[in-house]
Design a protein around this motif. Structure first.
Motif, PDB file in Angstrom:
ATOM      1  N   THR A 175       6.722  -7.356   4.679  1.00 42.19           N
ATOM      2  CA  THR A 175       6.583  -6.054   5.321  1.00 42.19           C
ATOM      3  C   THR A 175       7.942  -5.397   5.516  1.00 42.19           C
ATOM      4  OG1 THR A 175       4.571  -6.764   6.465  1.00 42.19           O
ATOM      5  CG2 THR A 175       5.720  -4.856   7.362  1.00 42.19           C
ATOM      6  N   ARG A 180       3.550  -3.241   0.455  1.00 43.83           N
ATOM      7  CA  ARG A 180       2.258  -3.030   1.112  1.00 43.83           C
ATOM      8  C   ARG A 180       1.401  -4.280   0.912  1.00 43.83           C
ATOM      9  NH1 ARG A 180       0.893   1.177  -1.450  1.00 43.83           N
ATOM     10  NH2 ARG A 180       1.615   2.717   0.065  1.00 43.83           N
ATOM     11  N   ASN A 200       5.352  -0.298  -2.403  1.00 42.81           N
ATOM     12  CA  ASN A 200       5.037   0.879  -1.598  1.00 42.81           C
ATOM     13  C   ASN A 200       5.863   2.053  -2.110  1.00 42.81           C
ATOM     14  OD1 ASN A 200       4.007   2.497   0.398  1.00 42.81           O
ATOM     15  ND2 ASN A 200       5.278   1.654   2.024  1.00 42.81           N
TER      16      ASN A 200
END
Length: 204
Positions: A175, A180, A200
């Motif tokens: 994270t 993601r 992401n």
């Protein structure tokens, strides 16, 4: 290459003669994970090539590892299996590939030993195409307070002996690297987790 990365390289060169830590990963788990690969594949930390036999036929595989000793075993295994994988000596923290080079990135029990795991995970994000898959199987610090503390105490010893940290919080690091997370599953042991993620970033 910084001092800690060079030290990690030396440790894995030394242990490559007997390294087989991934016996904890059952073949069925490898098959389940590697059956999800698509397109151009990058395996980060290919090690001795334990995953090679479990990829779908005709997979387009590039594998990298920091240790020449590990790579020598992986290349020998690829020859015996007649798998035309491209196996390269490379640092996971500094991948020598252009952005958006791969459709799938795989790593199994790797980010326990990368000196700067978030840097390595950011590199995975960079080289994975938008909408691509990131498949990680990692052993992590236990959520059990007592076991987690024991792992913290033993970690300096395991690093010196085999080069890997046993108390990494890899789910949290994924994270922090701005990946993601799509799913996290425990694989038999509460400290062994299958993490599926995607970069992401916006489509090309």
């Amino acid at each position: 290459m910084d001092k800690e990365t060079e030290l990690t390289r030396k440790r894995y060169n030394r242990t490559s003669k007997f390294y087989d830590m991934e016996r904890m990963i059952k073949p069925a788990i490898r098959k389940t994970i590697l059956n999800q690969v698509e397109g151009k594949i990058l395996e980060v930390g290919v090690g001795t090539g334990k995953n090679l036999a479990y990829y779908p036929p005709n997979s387009n595989i590039t594998g990298i590892d920091l240790s020449p000793g590990m790579l020598a075993k992986a290349r020998d295994k690829a020859r015996k299996l007649q798998i035309p994988a491209r196996l390269l000596e490379m640092d996971a923290q500094d991948l020598q590939f252009p952005e958006n080079s791969f459709d799938t990135v795989v790593a199994t029990c790797v980010f326990c030993s990368v000196p700067d795991p978030i840097s390595g995970l950011k590199e995975i994000k960079r080289v994975c195409k938008p909408g691509g898959k990131i498949l990680l199987l990692e052993h992590v610090r236990s959520d059990n307070p007592l076991l987690g503390r024991i792992m913290d105490l033993l970690d300096p010893l395991t690093v010196r002996m085999i080069g890997s940290h046993i108390n990494r919080r890899t789910v949290e690091n994924v994270t922090k690297a701005d990946l993601r997370i799509l799913s996290v599953e425990e694989q038999g042991f509460t400290i062994l987790k299958n993490i599926v993620a995607e970069p992401n970033k916006e489509p090309i």
